[in-house]
Each structure stands twice: as C-alpha cells, then as structure tokens.
Design a protein around this motif. Sequence first.
Motif, PDB file in Angstrom:
ATOM      1  N   ALA A 162       0.832  -1.202   0.000  1.00  0.00           N
ATOM      2  CA  ALA A 162       0.000   0.000   0.000  1.00  0.00           C
ATOM      3  C   ALA A 162       0.870   1.256   0.000  1.00  0.00           C
ATOM      4  N   PHE A 163       1.920   1.218   0.812  1.00  0.00           N
ATOM      5  CA  PHE A 163       2.810   2.380   0.885  1.00  0.00           C
ATOM      6  C   PHE A 163       3.442   2.640  -0.477  1.00  0.00           C
ATOM      7  N   LYS A 164       3.977   1.565  -1.050  1.00  0.00           N
ATOM      8  CA  LYS A 164       4.685   1.682  -2.337  1.00  0.00           C
ATOM      9  C   LYS A 164       3.754   2.229  -3.422  1.00  0.00           C
ATOM     10  N   ARG A 165       2.539   1.687  -3.479  1.00  0.00           N
ATOM     11  CA  ARG A 165       1.628   2.125  -4.539  1.00  0.00           C
ATOM     12  C   ARG A 165       1.226   3.583  -4.360  1.00  0.00           C
ATOM     13  N   MET A 166       1.064   4.000  -3.119  1.00  0.00           N
ATOM     14  CA  MET A 166       0.689   5.398  -2.885  1.00  0.00           C
ATOM     15  C   MET A 166       1.881   6.325  -3.101  1.00  0.00           C
ATOM     16  N   TYR A 167       3.061   5.804  -2.809  1.00  0.00           N
ATOM     17  CA  TYR A 167       4.283   6.577  -3.060  1.00  0.00           C
ATOM     18  C   TYR A 167       4.446   6.779  -4.565  1.00  0.00           C
ATOM     19  N   ASP A 168       4.275   5.687  -5.301  1.00  0.00           N
ATOM     20  CA  ASP A 168       4.418   5.774  -6.759  1.00  0.00           C
ATOM     21  C   ASP A 168       3.360   6.681  -7.381  1.00  0.00           C
ATOM     22  N   ALA A 169       2.191   6.727  -6.743  1.00  0.00           N
ATOM     23  CA  ALA A 169       1.119   7.579  -7.267  1.00  0.00           C
ATOM     24  C   ALA A 169       1.293   9.036  -6.829  1.00  0.00           C
ATOM     25  N   GLY A 170       2.351   9.279  -6.075  1.00  0.00           N
ATOM     26  CA  GLY A 170       2.616  10.650  -5.638  1.00  0.00           C
ATOM     27  C   GLY A 170       1.728  11.099  -4.490  1.00  0.00           C
ATOM     28  N   LEU A 171       1.055  10.147  -3.859  1.00  0.00           N
ATOM     29  CA  LEU A 171       0.158  10.522  -2.765  1.00  0.00           C
ATOM     30  C   LEU A 171       0.860  10.477  -1.416  1.00  0.00           C
ATOM     31  N   PRO A 356       4.443  22.146  19.019  1.00  0.00           N
ATOM     32  CA  PRO A 356       4.559  22.213  17.557  1.00  0.00           C
ATOM     33  C   PRO A 356       6.018  22.464  17.174  1.00  0.00           C
ATOM     34  N   LEU A 357       6.555  21.582  16.343  1.00  0.00           N
ATOM     35  CA  LEU A 357       7.954  21.682  15.930  1.00  0.00           C
ATOM     36  C   LEU A 357       8.063  21.435  14.435  1.00  0.00           C
ATOM     37  N   PRO A 358       9.046  22.046  13.791  1.00  0.00           N
ATOM     38  CA  PRO A 358       9.253  21.724  12.379  1.00  0.00           C
ATOM     39  C   PRO A 358      10.004  20.411  12.251  1.00  0.00           C
ATOM     40  N   LYS A 359       9.499  19.532  11.412  1.00  0.00           N
ATOM     41  CA  LYS A 359      10.105  18.207  11.270  1.00  0.00           C
ATOM     42  C   LYS A 359       9.952  17.735   9.841  1.00  0.00           C
ATOM     43  N   LEU A 360      10.890  16.897   9.443  1.00  0.00           N
ATOM     44  CA  LEU A 360      10.808  16.255   8.142  1.00  0.00           C
ATOM     45  C   LEU A 360      10.032  14.960   8.318  1.00  0.00           C
ATOM     46  N   GLN A 361       8.845  14.894   7.751  1.00  0.00           N
ATOM     47  CA  GLN A 361       7.967  13.751   7.997  1.00  0.00           C
ATOM     48  C   GLN A 361       7.342  13.236   6.715  1.00  0.00           C
ATOM     49  N   TRP A 362       6.727  12.066   6.822  1.00  0.00           N
ATOM     50  CA  TRP A 362       5.995  11.480   5.687  1.00  0.00           C
ATOM     51  C   TRP A 362       4.509  11.799   5.802  1.00  0.00           C
ATOM     52  N   TRP A 363       3.917  12.107   4.666  1.00  0.00           N
ATOM     53  CA  TRP A 363       2.530  12.565   4.655  1.00  0.00           C
ATOM     54  C   TRP A 363       1.731  11.879   3.554  1.00  0.00           C
ATOM     55  N   ILE A 364       0.430  11.805   3.782  1.00  0.00           N
ATOM     56  CA  ILE A 364      -0.474  11.403   2.699  1.00  0.00           C
ATOM     57  C   ILE A 364      -1.225  12.644   2.242  1.00  0.00           C
ATOM     58  N   ALA A 365      -1.139  12.905   0.955  1.00  0.00           N
ATOM     59  CA  ALA A 365      -1.764  14.095   0.387  1.00  0.00           C
ATOM     60  C   ALA A 365      -3.241  13.821   0.133  1.00  0.00           C
ATOM     61  N   VAL A 366      -4.094  14.533   0.842  1.00  0.00           N
ATOM     62  CA  VAL A 366      -5.527  14.270   0.665  1.00  0.00           C
ATOM     63  C   VAL A 366      -6.165  15.212  -0.355  1.00  0.00           C
ATOM     64  N   ASN A 367      -5.417  16.216  -0.754  1.00  0.00           N
ATOM     65  CA  ASN A 367      -5.994  17.188  -1.687  1.00  0.00           C
ATOM     66  C   ASN A 367      -5.361  17.133  -3.074  1.00  0.00           C
TER      67      ASN A 367
END
Length: 713
Positions: A162-171, A356-367
């Motif tokens: 699931a991660f890979k497919r969403m990563y490849d889809a740019g999500l 609240p802190l600035p961090k480099l994180q992984w996200w799912i783009a919902v928009n």
Amino acid sequence: MPEKFLKPYNPQEVEASIYKKWEESGYFNPDNLPGDRKESFSIVLPPPNVTGTLHIGHAYEDTLQDIVVRYQRMRGKKTLWIPGTDSAAIATQAKVEKDILKKENKNRYDLGREELVRRVTEFAKASESIILNQVRKMGASLDWSRYAYTLDDKRNLAVMTAFKRMYDAGLIYRGHRIVNWDPKGQTTISDDEIIYEERDANLVTFKYSKDFPIAIATTRLETKVGDTAVAVHPDDERYKEFVGKEYDAVFCDVPIHIKIVADHEVDPAFGTGALGVTPAHSMTDWDIADRHNLPRPQVINEYAKISTPGRLNGKKVLEAREMILTWLKENDLVIKEETIKQNVSTAERTGAIIEPLPKLQWWIAVNKPVETRGGKTLKELMRHAVESGEIDMPQEGFRSTYLHWIENLRDWCISRQIWFGHRIPVWYRGEEVYCDLTAPEGDGWQQEEDVLDTWFSSALWTFSTLGWPEETNDLKTYHPTSFMSPAYEILQLWVSRMILMSEFHLDQVPFKKVLIHGLVRDKSGRKFSKSLNNGIDPLDMIEKYGADALRMGLIMGAAIGSDVKFDEQRVKGYKLFANKVWNITRFVLENTEGVAREETPTYNATDAALWAEFEDLVTEVTSDTEEYRIYMAAEKLYHYVWDRFASAILEESKPILKGDDAAAKRSRQHFLLDALTGSLKLLHPFMPFLTEEVWQSLPERSGLLMVEEWPAK
RNA sequence: GCGCGGUUAGCUCAGUUGGUAGAGCAUCCCCUUGACGUGGGGAGGGUCGCAGGUUCGAGUCCUGCACCGCGCACCA
C-alpha cells in the motif's frame, strides 16, 4: 428429561464446552457451513490493541457484531467474521517502555532498537492470547482460521504494498513542516490523536524592547525568542507606517531580528492586532513565514526545552515562560496581563502537552488529484463514498459529523519516531531515495528510521485480512464487507481512513453499512478509567452471571449510537431470565414426554391463535434485527418469553395438560414444543450459550442450533 | 464561532410512517410448598426541558430559547 434441568441453569458449567463444540464444528468458517449459501455476509472485528486486556467496551462491540453475525448465519448466508488484533504501535511501545523504565530504570536508547522491539513483541504476544481468550468467552463466532495481526507477514506485505503504490502515485510524500510533537512519547502524532483541554492562560501584552514600536500579545512567551516578524493586517491603519521596516533587539539574552509584515491571516481585533510570528513553533506562523520568506529558527527542542544561548538555554518551556515574564517586568516592558481561556493540545496516549515543531515527515496528500480515480482527490473520494449512499450511514448525526470532518481534513502525517511498528519501506543513499517492498541492491543504503502510524495498517484492515494484495477468492467473495460497527470515537481515526485506503487501492468502499455505537459508561455516566478505578472486567461479569446475561445487559441499555450506562443490576436480571428459559424447558419437557414432533402440527383454534401470535413475534423480531434495532428485538423476545409464554401460556396450559380432553392436550403439547423451539432459535443470536445448551437437550434434535434455519421466511 | 447529540416515571432508557404515554430496576401491597422464590399477582409514580407554530390530533413535524454532553475551528 435430562436431569440437569432439575437444578438451576449454571452458565459456568456449560459455556466453555459449548464454545468448544461450535469451534470444532468448523461452522465459524463459512467454507464449512451446511447448505447451498449464495449470498455472503462479512464483518471484520475492529482489532483490539494488544496493550492489555479487554474492557467492557470491547464486550459490547463483540456482542453487537456477534448478534448480527449469528442472525445472518441462521438466515442462510455465507457468513464470515474475521478476528484480529492490532499492534497499536505507539500505545504498545509506550506501555512497555513505561514498564521497563519503572522496573529497570532504562529508556529505549539504553536497550537499542532491536532489543526494544523484541521486548514489545513479547509483551504483545502475551497480551494477544489473553485478549483472544476473552473474545471467546463472550461467545463471539469468529472464524479463527482467518485470524490476522497487523504485524504478521501477510498484513506486513499489504502495508508495504500500500505504501509503495501510494508513493508511486505521488500521494505519499516527505515534507518539512510543523508537526504535533509529543515530548513524552518522543514522536509526532496526527491531528486526531490530540485531545484539547480548556485551561486558563496568562495573555501577556508586551514589547520586545524599549524602542520597538509595536506591542504584541502572547500566552507563550518562551517562543518569542524564536520570533522573526510581527504581522499586522494590511488594512490596519495603526501599523501601516511600520510595514516593511526591520528591527533588532536582544530579548532575554537572545538577539532577534524582527521584520514587520502585512498578512491577511491576522485578526486586527485580537490583542493589539499585531502578531509576533514564531515560524518554527506555530502552524499559522509557519504559513505566514512561507508567504513572507522569513527565517524559521527552532528555539525549542524535542524535549520541550529552550535551545537558544543565554540564560534560557536548557530550561523547560514553563520555566522559560516565567523567566521571560520576570525579565520583561524588570525591564518595564509588560503592558498588560490578563487571564484568558485557551485550548491546550495534549497527546491522547501520553497526556503530554504538544509542542509544535518543524520536522521532516511522511505525509499522505488528501488534496491531490488521483489520476487513476478520475482526478478526484482522496478527500473527494472519502466524501463521495458516504454522500452518494454507497456506504449506508443511516445515523444522520454521525453522517454530518463525518462530512464536516472531511471538509476540514488536512494531509495525514503517517511517520512516527518509534521503533515498534511497520518500518517505512524507504531507503536513502546521499540524495537518492528508494521506495520498494524490500531493500535496494548495493551498498550504502540506509533505511528510514521511522515507522508508520498504526492507523495506516488499520486502514487496510477490511482487505488486508482478506489476502490483499493477492487477488484471493476471499477478496472477491467478502469485499466490500457488509457491516461495520465502530465506536464514534474512531469515526475519524479509523472509519474514514478505511474508506480512503479502500477507495484508492480497490476502487471499492470498505463496507456497505456503518452503524456507529456509543461508549459504555459506568452507572453514573462516567467513562471507565484507571484513575477513577471504576473499571469493570467483562470476565468477572461472565463469572458471576454468564456470558449471555452480560450480552443482554449490554445491548438492552440503549439504542445503538447512544452511550450505554452499564448497570450490573441489569445483568443480574438477565441471569434470572436465562434461568427462566431453563425452567420453561423443564416444564415443557416434563409435559411432552413421548410426544412425537410433527412436520405440520394440527392445532385447535386456541392454539392456532397462540401460534399466530408467535408468528407475529417472529415477524417483528426479524424486521427489528434486520434493521439493526437489536435492543428492540431482544426486548420483545424477553417479554414474549417471560410474560406471555411463561407467565400466561404455561399457566393456562396446566389444566389442559392435566385434563381429560386428549385432543386439546395433544394440540397444546405440540404448540408448547413448537413455541419453545421457535423461541430458542429467535433467542440464539442474543443468548447463544443458553439456547445452544437447551437445544442440545431437546429430544429429536440433532446438530447445532447455531446453524438452524431462522424461523422467518 | 460552526456542527452533532441529549433533555420522557425515583434511576437507566424505549417510543419505527403524528392517533389514549411504555419497559427494566427501585418503592409499596398481596399470594404461595404448583416448571422456576433466581417465583406469581397488583399498585403508586410522568402538564414527554421551556415558548411558539403546523394539524382534527404533536413525545413524534417546524421555529426560537435554555441547560448537559461531544466534535471541529480558533487558540496572538
């Protein structure tokens, strides 16, 4: 008549062996069910966390689903209910870490990644077996052959895929921005794992320095050493002349450089109408910094301590807040102090105040538009699934809550800085980034340290349990699942994310119907909690009153959707009811000895009327159950069995059974047997142990009640 | 601020499309060796949160308000 009926019904003596009988029959597995079953009916059990033992809320949830499942099985459907447990990454690790700290005075870094994960896994295993035993005790008719755990191999493959497919889809993307940092748990958490608490806060109006032209107000003085701008509304006449100017100051030992900017986000009516911009420690300020290209120094670290040079260095935020206030007063910079109500964000799991802190994180783009879904965004897919009615969410209120929440949805932060869980399948080598199910060839690759939010794997649950990403028969037969009954607490955390994942990966809804249930509270309406020490162990209740009585006590509390106030007194009442059914059986068996069952019994007029009454009951109980008015069905049954059948009909039968009218006696004997067997069938989904035990003792019966045909057409 | 839910008997709650207010528990009275005392019969107890409206008729539909709970947003 079997001798056991001479004693009161004793659930403790029969429940374990009845469950064993069911399990050994293989009927929990739909592949083994008798008859030709075409239509399928499937549910996945909301997987309990392997953090400890089950509580009364689980017992309630198990009961609701088991009633539905047993009913559908008796209706002749290919019925599947899949059991499982959830590793609950953050909750489980936090619990084990706490224990280790207490017993061995070591933290996770003392143990190292491998050892900690080993210890957490060990704990999870032990916890898992306790939980599964509890679920069995409730009578839950789950197909254990399909048991799933979020961290087992199949589910792991599903998560990675699931991660890979969403990563490849740019999500799925990696992004640097403000996150909710839990200083106690040492991890980020999502917006939905935050609990807001209203507290009094001291709003201080002050100036950075004597010659700074604008006063600002804040409740978080300690962040002000990280300010890089003061923002005012573009139309605010008071400050127009200052926009664009820059100032230097030394603020409590820390040199700061402040630019005055104009931004529409600023509310001119709040405080002084001027906002001190702290880009690194506030979401809105981060966005303002984006628009005005401001520097974003981080001044608070992961331990919620100040990281600037000077006297504040290393101080906790609250200490620093006091020190700055003192410093401001000493320098005569405070203009006003007032107490205001403020929502403080705390972490659901650890209770820590979110930083609240600035961090480099992984996200799912919902928009972001999804190409394979006609350019719709994940958010639109989530909304459409419910709005279109494809997912039936009949409770208007919850439906609105869901849609309202979707409107406000932001990108989902899925990376967590813990070690127990699904490690993100991404590897780095210098500037290179590689994402796949397994590590790349070649040297020098470093796997991402973070693991996934536990809800990522939970979100795949309806199809990962059915064998996805393989295209299994199960997937074809049982997905979308038929029914889902979660607590309203997890509408956002879980239900919506299942919709997201299922829509993206399968282009299907995850379930056809959602019926949200309430929480079980104590008699006075309080939540069960450790601090109140008002917890109720379902196993204690089962021990005292039997599983059937507990089941009835739970579902009869209230309609599905509202909170259930748990009252032990009520459970006790249903134990009496179980005994009532037991004694009815005794009476009927005593008085029908040697009476052969007939396929089409001929009743006299009186008994025909009684049978018609029973058939009305069947119709009502059927439609109530069909439409998930579970408590209604159960209540009608309770009334019929106790008030009509036992108190009235049996009493009226006594003279008939003892009388000389052989025909009337025979007719009545048939009616009693038929109404008893019919009642047992109707009662079975609600009180499975008792009814099965009685069923096994009836003459001329063979097989299990659990797979008998439901009496309605 | 926006949204959702709740308000019915002493307590916990039902009340499906509007048609004379229900259950369990609790209280009180009565019965009793009968399938069951883990029993049976009966009683008391409610202007259905408040104010309007629609209707022949409203607990139920509409509007407004109050209080309680919850979610979201804000959180300088």
